[in-house]
Design an enzyme around this catalytic site. Sequence first.
Site, PDB file in Angstrom:
ATOM      1  N   LYS A  17       5.764  -5.482   4.932  1.00 29.80           N
ATOM      2  CA  LYS A  17       4.535  -5.012   6.173  1.00 29.80           C
ATOM      3  C   LYS A  17       3.301  -5.922   5.879  1.00 29.80           C
ATOM      4  CE  LYS A  17       6.128  -1.727   6.923  1.00 29.80           C
ATOM      5  NZ  LYS A  17       7.008  -1.240   5.804  1.00 29.80           N
ATOM      6  N   ARG A  92       6.642   4.208  13.995  1.00 29.88           N
ATOM      7  CA  ARG A  92       7.665   4.411  13.063  1.00 29.88           C
ATOM      8  C   ARG A  92       8.486   5.627  13.467  1.00 29.88           C
ATOM      9  NH1 ARG A  92       4.770   3.347   8.428  1.00 29.88           N
ATOM     10  NH2 ARG A  92       6.380   3.407   5.872  1.00 29.88           N
ATOM     11  N   ARG A 127       5.387  -2.006  -7.499  1.00 31.82           N
ATOM     12  CA  ARG A 127       4.447  -2.728  -6.257  1.00 31.82           C
ATOM     13  C   ARG A 127       3.074  -1.553  -7.069  1.00 31.82           C
ATOM     14  NH1 ARG A 127       4.616  -1.199  -0.589  1.00 31.82           N
ATOM     15  NH2 ARG A 127       5.325   1.059  -0.973  1.00 31.82           N
ATOM     16  N   ARG A 160       1.323   4.117  -6.889  1.00 33.48           N
ATOM     17  CA  ARG A 160       1.839   5.221  -5.870  1.00 33.48           C
ATOM     18  C   ARG A 160       2.700   5.619  -6.395  1.00 33.48           C
ATOM     19  NH1 ARG A 160       1.863   1.940   0.158  1.00 33.48           N
ATOM     20  NH2 ARG A 160       3.347   3.463   0.444  1.00 33.48           N
ATOM     21  N   ARG A 171      12.385   7.884   1.501  1.00 28.79           N
ATOM     22  CA  ARG A 171      11.660   7.048   2.049  1.00 28.79           C
ATOM     23  C   ARG A 171      12.527   6.127   2.312  1.00 28.79           C
ATOM     24  NH1 ARG A 171       7.866   4.324  -1.556  1.00 28.79           N
ATOM     25  NH2 ARG A 171       6.803   2.971   0.427  1.00 28.79           N
TER      26      ARG A 171
HETATM   27  P1  ADP Z   1       4.910   1.432   3.217  1.00 26.83           P
HETATM   28  O1  ADP Z   1       4.182  -0.018   3.103  1.00 26.83           O
HETATM   29  O2  ADP Z   1       6.235   1.429   2.206  1.00 26.83           O
HETATM   30  O3  ADP Z   1       6.312   0.943   4.030  1.00 26.83           O
HETATM   31  P2  ADP Z   1       2.946   2.619   4.702  1.00 26.83           P
HETATM   32  O4  ADP Z   1       1.814   2.520   3.603  1.00 26.83           O
HETATM   33  O5  ADP Z   1       2.734   1.989   5.488  1.00 26.83           O
HETATM   34  O6  ADP Z   1       4.497   2.463   3.472  1.00 26.83           O
HETATM   35  O7  ADP Z   1       3.609   4.495   3.894  1.00 26.83           O
HETATM   36  C1  ADP Z   1       3.017   5.528   3.480  1.00 26.83           C
HETATM   37  C2  ADP Z   1       3.359   6.596   4.079  1.00 26.83           C
HETATM   38  O8  ADP Z   1       2.356   7.310   4.867  1.00 26.83           O
HETATM   39  C3  ADP Z   1       5.154   6.650   4.700  1.00 26.83           C
HETATM   40  O9  ADP Z   1       5.690   6.761   3.788  1.00 26.83           O
HETATM   41  C4  ADP Z   1       4.652   8.183   5.279  1.00 26.83           C
HETATM   42  O10 ADP Z   1       4.726   8.742   4.418  1.00 26.83           O
HETATM   43  C5  ADP Z   1       3.282   8.166   5.733  1.00 26.83           C
HETATM   44  N1  ADP Z   1       3.741   7.091   7.730  1.00 26.83           N
HETATM   45  C6  ADP Z   1       1.922   6.615   7.429  1.00 26.83           C
HETATM   46  N2  ADP Z   1       2.598   6.141   8.686  1.00 26.83           N
HETATM   47  C7  ADP Z   1       3.501   6.582   9.120  1.00 26.83           C
HETATM   48  C8  ADP Z   1       3.783   6.974  10.491  1.00 26.83           C
HETATM   49  N3  ADP Z   1       3.538   6.253  12.087  1.00 26.83           N
HETATM   50  N4  ADP Z   1       4.321   8.245  10.974  1.00 26.83           N
HETATM   51  C9  ADP Z   1       4.180   8.673   9.779  1.00 26.83           C
HETATM   52  N5  ADP Z   1       4.362   8.809   8.390  1.00 26.83           N
HETATM   53  C10 ADP Z   1       3.755   7.845   8.615  1.00 26.83           C
HETATM   54  P1  ADP Z   2       5.900  -3.149   2.793  1.00 24.94           P
HETATM   55  O1  ADP Z   2       4.366  -2.637   3.585  1.00 24.94           O
HETATM   56  O2  ADP Z   2       6.339  -3.147   3.603  1.00 24.94           O
HETATM   57  O3  ADP Z   2       6.367  -1.688   2.034  1.00 24.94           O
HETATM   58  P2  ADP Z   2       4.330  -4.480   0.794  1.00 24.94           P
HETATM   59  O4  ADP Z   2       3.584  -5.701   1.506  1.00 24.94           O
HETATM   60  O5  ADP Z   2       3.256  -4.056   0.170  1.00 24.94           O
HETATM   61  O6  ADP Z   2       5.480  -3.882   2.020  1.00 24.94           O
HETATM   62  O7  ADP Z   2       5.457  -5.375  -0.201  1.00 24.94           O
HETATM   63  C1  ADP Z   2       6.139  -4.397  -0.905  1.00 24.94           C
HETATM   64  C2  ADP Z   2       6.073  -5.269  -2.255  1.00 24.94           C
HETATM   65  O8  ADP Z   2       6.589  -6.383  -2.746  1.00 24.94           O
HETATM   66  C3  ADP Z   2       4.488  -5.947  -3.135  1.00 24.94           C
HETATM   67  O9  ADP Z   2       4.885  -4.968  -4.421  1.00 24.94           O
HETATM   68  C4  ADP Z   2       4.739  -6.648  -2.826  1.00 24.94           C
HETATM   69  O10 ADP Z   2       3.620  -7.950  -3.560  1.00 24.94           O
HETATM   70  C5  ADP Z   2       5.899  -7.462  -2.883  1.00 24.94           C
HETATM   71  N1  ADP Z   2       6.719  -8.619  -1.558  1.00 24.94           N
HETATM   72  C6  ADP Z   2       5.440  -8.839  -0.672  1.00 24.94           C
HETATM   73  N2  ADP Z   2       6.164  -9.504   0.100  1.00 24.94           N
HETATM   74  C7  ADP Z   2       7.205 -10.130  -0.838  1.00 24.94           C
HETATM   75  C8  ADP Z   2       7.880 -11.319  -0.857  1.00 24.94           C
HETATM   76  N3  ADP Z   2       8.368 -12.457   0.192  1.00 24.94           N
HETATM   77  N4  ADP Z   2       9.150 -11.482  -1.957  1.00 24.94           N
HETATM   78  C9  ADP Z   2       8.431 -11.171  -3.004  1.00 24.94           C
HETATM   79  N5  ADP Z   2       8.167  -9.941  -3.409  1.00 24.94           N
HETATM   80  C10 ADP Z   2       6.914  -9.469  -1.660  1.00 24.94           C
END
Ligand code: ADP
Ligand code: ADP
Length: 214
Positions: A17, A92, A127, A160, A171
């Site tokens: 994302k 979310r 990551r 992280r 998660r």
């Molecule tokens: P990821 O990219 O791995 O999906 P995010 O960076 O979006 O994770 O979010 C990291 C953490 O921040 C989540 O696991 C949660 O604890 C908190 N968080 C982010 N967005 C939301 C939301 N919309 N509602 C509740 N918690 C959130």
């Molecule tokens: P999210 O925001 O959904 O948690 P991220 O964009 O942070 O996901 O991506 C999670 C991890 O996977 C990061 O280390 C990123 O560099 C890697 N990644 C993202 N997209 C791809 C893909 N299409 N193929 C392989 N690795 C990816």
Amino acid sequence: MGKKTKLMMLGPPGAGKGTQAQRLASRMGIPQISTGDMLRAAKKSGSEMGKKAAEYMDKGHLVPDQVVIGIVEESLKSPDVADGFILDGFPRTVEQAEALDSLGIKLDAVLNIQVDEDVLVKRLGGRRACLTCGATYHVEHNPSKEEDICDKCGSETIQRDDDKPEAIRTRMGAYRGKTAPLIEFYRERGRLYDFDGAQSPDEVTAAIMSVIEE
Ligand code: ADP
Ligand code: ADP
Ligand code: ZN
């Protein structure tokens, strides 16, 4: 029909994302609104809200709805979002989606990125994140040019707290229980587009762009 500019990223942790939201934001010239980045910035600043949020985030739990809804409501008041925005990580929960509805915001497209859980766990484990600009890397698939240094802004990249195995499991559980129901919520409203997130980042971006520009 014109370009879709009020966008939301949906998908499990690690689906890509953030990676896609950053690419779309720079291609389309509209802001990425990442609740995760905003919450991590609040944690880093040491504010009361940041400390409170960190207690949930570091263990992999969702932060309470009211806190997150408040933050997003503020961002959506900014003049920057006049031409559109990309919500990344919000809503979310169904409660958050309903709060967005009550703000009178109608999304043009919900971009649903799906990836199998075993692949997600490997992505999250490798990551590395830049807390300054929000860029993410992967130690194997997408390493920064210099180890532990962000290509975009030169800051240090870190693992992280919530990318450690136990928090990753929590998660995934929160995603399945609280976030996955949004797939049907938006599908029923005819706003959902599905993408195979196991493809390369470039392929996913191309698929998304073809939906946005259609
Ligand atoms: P990821 O990219 O791995 O999906 P995010 O960076 O979006 O994770 O979010 C990291 C953490 O921040 C989540 O696991 C949660 O604890 C908190 N968080 C982010 N967005 C939301 C939301 N919309 N509602 C509740 N918690 C959130
Ligand atoms: P999210 O925001 O959904 O948690 P991220 O964009 O942070 O996901 O991506 C999670 C991890 O996977 C990061 O280390 C990123 O560099 C890697 N990644 C993202 N997209 C791809 C893909 N299409 N193929 C392989 N690795 C990816
Ligand atoms: Zn950076």
